[in-house]
Design an enzyme around this catalytic site. Structure first.
Site, short mmCIF file in Angstrom:
data_model
loop_
_atom_site.label_atom_id
_atom_site.label_comp_id
_atom_site.label_asym_id
_atom_site.label_seq_id
_atom_site.Cartn_x
_atom_site.Cartn_y
_atom_site.Cartn_z
CG ASN A 1 7.24 -3.97 2.88
OD1 ASN A 1 7.04 -3.03 3.64
ND2 ASN A 1 7.45 -3.79 1.60
N GLY A 2 10.35 -4.56 2.62
CA GLY A 2 11.42 -3.59 2.86
C GLY A 2 12.64 -3.88 2.04
CG ASP A 3 15.68 -1.86 2.04
OD1 ASP A 3 15.05 -0.84 1.73
OD2 ASP A 3 16.53 -1.90 2.95
CE LYS B 1 3.24 -2.42 4.46
NZ LYS B 1 3.56 -1.02 4.78
N PRO C 1 0.86 -1.20 0.00
CG PRO C 1 0.08 -0.99 2.20
CD PRO C 1 0.84 -1.90 1.28
CG MET C 2 3.58 2.44 -1.56
SD MET C 2 4.98 2.54 -2.69
CE MET C 2 4.33 1.67 -4.11
CB CYS D 1 1.37 5.24 8.80
SG CYS D 1 1.55 6.85 8.05
C1 LIG Z 1 4.81 7.13 -0.77
C2 LIG Z 1 4.57 6.01 0.19
C3 LIG Z 1 3.32 5.84 0.74
C4 LIG Z 1 3.07 4.79 1.64
N1 LIG Z 1 1.81 4.61 2.12
C5 LIG Z 1 1.55 3.54 2.92
C6 LIG Z 1 0.22 3.25 3.35
O1 LIG Z 1 -0.75 3.92 2.99
N2 LIG Z 1 0.05 2.17 4.17
C7 LIG Z 1 1.10 1.37 4.56
O2 LIG Z 1 0.90 0.42 5.30
N3 LIG Z 1 2.35 1.62 4.16
C8 LIG Z 1 2.60 2.67 3.34
N4 LIG Z 1 3.87 2.86 2.88
C9 LIG Z 1 4.95 1.92 3.22
C10 LIG Z 1 5.07 0.83 2.14
O3 LIG Z 1 3.90 0.05 2.08
C11 LIG Z 1 6.27 -0.09 2.42
O4 LIG Z 1 6.09 -0.67 3.68
C12 LIG Z 1 7.61 0.66 2.41
O5 LIG Z 1 7.71 1.51 1.29
C13 LIG Z 1 8.80 -0.32 2.42
O6 LIG Z 1 8.78 -1.15 1.27
P1 LIG Z 1 9.78 -0.87 0.01
O7 LIG Z 1 11.18 -0.83 0.55
O8 LIG Z 1 9.52 -2.03 -0.92
O9 LIG Z 1 9.36 0.45 -0.58
C14 LIG Z 1 4.13 3.92 2.01
C15 LIG Z 1 5.40 4.12 1.47
C16 LIG Z 1 5.63 5.13 0.56
C17 LIG Z 1 7.00 5.30 -0.02
#
Ligand SMILES: Cc1cc2nc3c(=O)[nH]c(=O)nc-3n(C[C@H](O)[C@H](O)[C@H](O)COP(=O)(O)O)c2cc1C
Length: 332
Positions: free
Chosen positions: A205-207, A144, A19-20, A103
Site C-alpha cells: 500500500n502507498g501511492d 496494517k 481503510p479511510m 495511524c
Molecule cells: C482520510 C484518510 C483516512 C485514513 N484512515 C485510515 C484508517 O482508518 N485506518 C488505516 O489503517 N489507515 C487509514 N488511512 C491510511 C490509508 O489506509 C492508506 O494507508 C494511505 O492513504 C496510503 O495509501 P494511498 O497512497 O493509496 O492513499 C487513512 C488515509 C486517509 C487519507
C-alpha cells in the site's frame, strides 16, 4: 483472473480498498466493491470506545453483505481493552479483524496506539497475541503497519516478523514512516523486503494512482495483493482500471455524464444511510462531490459550488448545469 487467499478469503488478485476514516464509509465501500475492489476494511474503531459502549464506535462496525469480504479495524494500546473489544466486535461477524499500527494522527499516537506501536514492537506483539487469543479462531487477525517511525528508525522487516510470529494472518504495509504522514514517496523496497521475510500474505500500500502503478507494485515487490486509498476519491473506477491493467486489457474510462450520475448515486447512498437531516448529511457529501468534479474542463466554478451544496436537488441542478455548460463548450 488469478485469485489469492488473504486471511481465509479467496479474492481476485486485483486491488483492495484501504481503510479511510471519515471517507471510506459504508456508501463508499459499497461503491468501490461495485467497481471491483476485491475486499474492504472499515474505518478505524477505538477499542476503548467499543468497551465503553460508544454508539459511534459500534456503528462503525456494521457490515452489509455486499461489502464483504470486509475486515473491521481496531486501534488501541492496552491488551485488556483490545481483548474485550474483540469480544464486542465478533457479533458483527467481520471476515477478519485488522489491528491499526499505522495511524499517524496525534490523538491516536499520543495514546501509544496506531503508528506509535512501530516504536514499541514488544507491546505491538503483546497486542497481536491478545487479539488472536480473544478471537479464538472465530476470525483471522491481520495488521496494517507502516515501515517505521521515522527515516532513522525503519524497522518494517523486524516488525512484520514479530507480527507473523504473534499470529497475524496477513500484513498490510503502508510504505511510509509515521513522520511522513501521507506525503513524500512510499518506499516500495520495504514492501519487497517484508514479503521476502514472512510467509503470510503481504498487502502492499502507498501511492498507487493508476492501473500501471498497481502492475508495477506487484512486479517490484512480489506482494500478494495491492491496496488503494486516495486514488479512489471520486474515482471508484480505479478498481476496474487496475483489473484491466493486470489482465493486459484496455480500460475505457467512463465519460463525464456517467461519472456525474455515479456522483449523484453516491450522494443518494449517503443521504439514505444518514440519520442526520438532509442539510447536515450533505455536508459529508460535499467533499465527495468535489472529488468527482476534479479535473474536468471548465469545472472550477462548479467545484466551488459543490462546497455549498445543501440538498440533493442542488446536487442534481449542479450536474445539469455542468452538463449544459460542457455541451456548450463542445458545440462548434
Ligand atoms: C482520510 C484518510 C483516512 C485514513 N484512515 C485510515 C484508517 O482508518 N485506518 C488505516 O489503517 N489507515 C487509514 N488511512 C491510511 C490509508 O489506509 C492508506 O494507508 C494511505 O492513504 C496510503 O495509501 P494511498 O497512497 O493509496 O492513499 C487513512 C488515509 C486517509 C487519507
Amino acid at each position: 483472473m488469478k485469485t489469492v487467499t488473504i486471511a481465509g478469503q479467496q479474492v481476485p488478485q486485483t486491488a483492495a480498498l484501504a481503510p479511510m476514516a471519515s471517507v471510506a464509509d459504508t456508501s463508499y465501500r459499497l461503491l468501490c466493491r461495485k467497481h471491483g475492489a476485491c475486499m474492504t476494511t472499515g474505518e478505524l474503531v477505538s477499542a476503548k470506545g467499543l468497551c465503553y459502549g460508544s454508539k459511534g464506535s459500534a456503528e462503525l462496525c456494521r457490515i452489509t453483505p455486499e461489502e464483504r469480504p470486509m475486515g473491521l479495524q481496531l486501534f488501541g494500546s492496552e491488551p485488556e481493552f483490545m481483548e474485550e473489544a474483540v469480544r464486542r466486535i465478533l457479533p458483527f461477524q467481520p471476515d477478519f479483524i485488522d489491528l491499526n499500527m499505522g495511524c499517524p494522527v496525534p490523538k491516536v499516537v499520543n495514546q501509544g496506539a496506531g503508528s506509535a506501536l512501530m516504536k514499541t514492537p514488544e507491546l505491538a506483539e503483546t497486542l497481536m497475541k491478545a487479539v488472536v487469543r480473544a478471537a479464538d479462531g472465530a476470525c483471522p487477525v491481520t495488521v496494517k503497519m507502516r515501515i517505521g517511525w521515522d527515516e532513522q528508525h525503519i524497522n518494517a522487516v523486524d516488525f512484520a516478523k514479530r507480527m507473523e510470529a504473534a499470529g497475524a494472518a496477513a500484513i498490510t504495509v503502508h510504505a511510509r514512516t509515521r513522520t511522513q504522514f501521507y506525503s513524500g514517496r512510499a518506499d516500495w523496497n520495504q514492501i519487497a523486503a517484508v514479503k521476502q521475510a514472512v510467509q503470510v500474505p503481504v498487502i502492499g500500500n502507498g501511492d498507487i494512482t493508476c492501473g500501471a502503478d498497481a502492475v508495477r507494485m506487484y512486479a517490484e515487490t512480489g506482494c500478494d495483493l495491492v491496496m488503494v486509498g486516495r486514488a479512489s476519491y471520486g474515482n471508484p473506477w480505479i478498481f476496474e482500471e487496475i483489473a484491466c491493467a493486470l489482465a493486459g486489457e484496455p480500460f475505457a474510462a467512463p465519460a463525464i455524464p456517467a461519472r456525474l450520475q455515479e456522483m449523484l448515486l453516491h450522494i443518494r447512498m449517503i443521504l439514505e444511510r444518514s440519520e442526520k437531516s438532509e442539510q447536515l448529511a450533505m455536508r459529508e457529501a460535499r467533499k465527495h462531490a468535489l472529488w468527482y468534479l476534479r479535473g474536468y474542463p471548465g469545472a472550477a466554478a462548479f467545484r466551488a459550488r459543490s462546497a455549498t451544496l445543501n440538498s440533493y436537488a442542488e446536487a442534481e441542478a449542479l450536474v445539469q448545469d455542468y452538463l449544459h455548460h460542457a455541451g456548450r463548450r463542445e458545440a462548434p
